[in-house]
Write a protein that holds these residues in place. Structure first.
Motif, PDB file in Angstrom:
ATOM      1  N   TRP A  22       0.820  -1.215   0.000  1.00  0.00           N
ATOM      2  CA  TRP A  22       0.000   0.000   0.000  1.00  0.00           C
ATOM      3  C   TRP A  22       0.855   1.266   0.000  1.00  0.00           C
ATOM      4  CZ3 TRP A  22       1.071   3.123   4.128  1.00  0.00           C
ATOM      5  CH2 TRP A  22       1.707   2.524   5.221  1.00  0.00           C
ATOM      6  N   VAL A  23       2.148   1.106   0.200  1.00  0.00           N
ATOM      7  CA  VAL A  23       3.051   2.265   0.233  1.00  0.00           C
ATOM      8  C   VAL A  23       3.193   2.832  -1.181  1.00  0.00           C
ATOM      9  CG1 VAL A  23       5.385   3.073   0.737  1.00  0.00           C
ATOM     10  CG2 VAL A  23       4.321   1.329   2.189  1.00  0.00           C
ATOM     11  N   THR A  24       3.027   4.138  -1.307  1.00  0.00           N
ATOM     12  CA  THR A  24       3.141   4.796  -2.603  1.00  0.00           C
ATOM     13  C   THR A  24       4.376   5.700  -2.619  1.00  0.00           C
ATOM     14  OG1 THR A  24       1.882   6.783  -1.983  1.00  0.00           O
ATOM     15  CG2 THR A  24       0.621   4.849  -2.730  1.00  0.00           C
ATOM     16  N   PRO A  25       4.837   6.091  -3.794  1.00  0.00           N
ATOM     17  CA  PRO A  25       5.961   7.018  -3.890  1.00  0.00           C
ATOM     18  C   PRO A  25       5.700   8.332  -3.147  1.00  0.00           C
ATOM     19  CG  PRO A  25       5.597   5.976  -6.003  1.00  0.00           C
ATOM     20  CD  PRO A  25       4.448   5.569  -5.127  1.00  0.00           C
ATOM     21  N   ASN A  26       4.437   8.785  -3.158  1.00  0.00           N
ATOM     22  CA  ASN A  26       4.115  10.029  -2.463  1.00  0.00           C
ATOM     23  C   ASN A  26       4.305   9.915  -0.951  1.00  0.00           C
ATOM     24  OD1 ASN A  26       3.505  11.269  -4.865  1.00  0.00           O
ATOM     25  ND2 ASN A  26       1.288  11.025  -4.663  1.00  0.00           N
ATOM     26  N   HIS A  27       4.093   8.727  -0.404  1.00  0.00           N
ATOM     27  CA  HIS A  27       4.357   8.512   1.019  1.00  0.00           C
ATOM     28  C   HIS A  27       5.834   8.733   1.312  1.00  0.00           C
ATOM     29  CE1 HIS A  27       0.628   5.686   1.188  1.00  0.00           C
ATOM     30  NE2 HIS A  27       0.297   6.899   1.596  1.00  0.00           N
ATOM     31  N   MET A  74       9.543   0.886 -10.296  1.00  0.00           N
ATOM     32  CA  MET A  74       9.379  -0.567 -10.199  1.00  0.00           C
ATOM     33  C   MET A  74       7.932  -1.000  -9.963  1.00  0.00           C
ATOM     34  SD  MET A  74      10.872  -1.632  -6.429  1.00  0.00           S
ATOM     35  CE  MET A  74      12.498  -1.005  -6.780  1.00  0.00           C
ATOM     36  N   SER A  75       7.105  -0.082  -9.436  1.00  0.00           N
ATOM     37  CA  SER A  75       5.718  -0.442  -9.136  1.00  0.00           C
ATOM     38  C   SER A  75       4.728   0.064 -10.187  1.00  0.00           C
ATOM     39  CB  SER A  75       5.313   0.112  -7.765  1.00  0.00           C
ATOM     40  OG  SER A  75       5.319   1.534  -7.772  1.00  0.00           O
ATOM     41  N   GLY A  76       5.216   0.938 -11.083  1.00  0.00           N
ATOM     42  CA  GLY A  76       4.322   1.505 -12.089  1.00  0.00           C
ATOM     43  C   GLY A  76       3.372   2.531 -11.514  1.00  0.00           C
ATOM     44  N   LYS A  77       3.736   3.125 -10.361  1.00  0.00           N
ATOM     45  CA  LYS A  77       2.870   4.102  -9.698  1.00  0.00           C
ATOM     46  C   LYS A  77       3.298   5.538  -9.973  1.00  0.00           C
ATOM     47  CE  LYS A  77       1.768   0.947  -5.882  1.00  0.00           C
ATOM     48  NZ  LYS A  77       1.892   0.704  -4.412  1.00  0.00           N
ATOM     49  N   SER A  78       3.953   5.755 -11.098  1.00  0.00           N
ATOM     50  CA  SER A  78       4.369   7.110 -11.456  1.00  0.00           C
ATOM     51  C   SER A  78       3.152   7.967 -11.778  1.00  0.00           C
ATOM     52  CB  SER A  78       5.298   7.066 -12.679  1.00  0.00           C
ATOM     53  OG  SER A  78       6.445   6.298 -12.425  1.00  0.00           O
ATOM     54  N   SER A  79       3.257   9.253 -11.459  1.00  0.00           N
ATOM     55  CA  SER A  79       2.177  10.193 -11.783  1.00  0.00           C
ATOM     56  C   SER A  79       2.765  11.585 -11.947  1.00  0.00           C
ATOM     57  CB  SER A  79       1.115  10.210 -10.678  1.00  0.00           C
ATOM     58  OG  SER A  79       1.633  10.766  -9.480  1.00  0.00           O
ATOM     59  N   GLY A  82       2.823  13.269  -8.614  1.00  0.00           N
ATOM     60  CA  GLY A  82       3.906  12.783  -7.771  1.00  0.00           C
ATOM     61  C   GLY A  82       5.239  13.385  -8.167  1.00  0.00           C
ATOM     62  N   HIS A  83       5.453  13.522  -9.474  1.00  0.00           N
ATOM     63  CA  HIS A  83       6.704  14.118  -9.957  1.00  0.00           C
ATOM     64  C   HIS A  83       6.808  15.573  -9.518  1.00  0.00           C
ATOM     65  CE1 HIS A  83      10.158  14.808 -12.461  1.00  0.00           C
ATOM     66  NE2 HIS A  83       9.517  15.706 -13.188  1.00  0.00           N
ATOM     67  N   GLN A  84       5.696  16.320  -9.654  1.00  0.00           N
ATOM     68  CA  GLN A  84       5.702  17.720  -9.242  1.00  0.00           C
ATOM     69  C   GLN A  84       5.881  17.851  -7.726  1.00  0.00           C
ATOM     70  OE1 GLN A  84       5.725  20.435 -11.209  1.00  0.00           O
ATOM     71  NE2 GLN A  84       5.836  19.021 -12.938  1.00  0.00           N
TER      72      GLN A  84
END
Length: 205
Positions: A22-27, A74-79, A82-84
């Motif tokens: 459930w951990v996302t890059p934004n976390h 690696m998770s395909g959770k790019s957005s 999230g980049h901004q």
């Protein structure tokens, strides 16, 4: 092809267990941001002990900056958001870092000038981040890619920040930043203006 820096490789290994969680890059970006803000607050206290703590927290924050991107890939959770968010967090931390250093050095030989020097350095860093972001948006990541030597990027010199505080050289660092940051900002402005502007068709994409 340029090899991935050592710190990015380590970050990739550490976050790999969270690929399907459930951990996302934004976390991870938020953890990096909070750690960076704590670092600037510690540096603003003005004591050598807190400066060392702040330097350690900044190094941790700097390393954590790699974790969100590695997890996103690696998770395909790019957005785009999230980049901004990552870019804004980077800018906030590096700007406030110098302001915090300057505030913490008000009682040094630099006096109130330390705070002004911190602001000048921070504003210059803000300009650099903004322009590099525009360059990346218009010309891709290759336009802002840093040289890599044996797995180390130029920016990896930031990991030596605790050495500066342990040696009590924050004043010298701030003086160097006050000269170097505006100078580098001018170079980035020149680099940005030298790049071809995107055509109308590209702007509509």
């Amino acid at each position: 092809m340029t090899k991935k820096p050592w710190d990015a490789r380590l970050a990739s290994w550490l976050v790999s267990p969270f690929k399907d969680s459930w951990v996302t890059p934004n976390h991870l970006t938020t953890v990096r941001l909070v750690t960076g803000l704590l670092a600037t607050a510690a540096l603003a206290v003005g004591s050598s002990n807190w400066a060392n703590i702040g330097a350690g927290l900044f190094v941790l924050s700097n390393f954590l900056d790699h974790t969100d991107g590695e997890l996103a890939r690696m998770s395909g959770k790019s957005s785009k958001w999230g980049h901004q968010y990552d870019l804004v967090s980077d800018a906030i931390i590096h700007i406030l870092l110098f302001v915090g250093i300057g505030y913490g050095l008000i009682n040094s030989k630099l006096g109130i000038w330390a705070l002004l020097m911190g602001i000048v350095s921070g504003v210059s860093v803000a300009a650099i981040f903004h322009l590099r972001n525009l360059m990346e948006q218009q010309h891709g990541k290759d336009a802002t890619r840093q040289p890599n030597f044996a797995g180390f990027d130029i920016e990896d010199i930031l990991y030596l920040f605790p050495v500066v505080t342990l040696l009590g050289r924050l004043e010298q660092l701030l003086i160097a930043a006050t000269i170097g940051a505006p100078t580098f900002a001018i170079w980035v402005i020149w680099q940005f203006r030298s790049m071809p502007r995107p055509g109308k068709a590209e702007e509509l994409l």
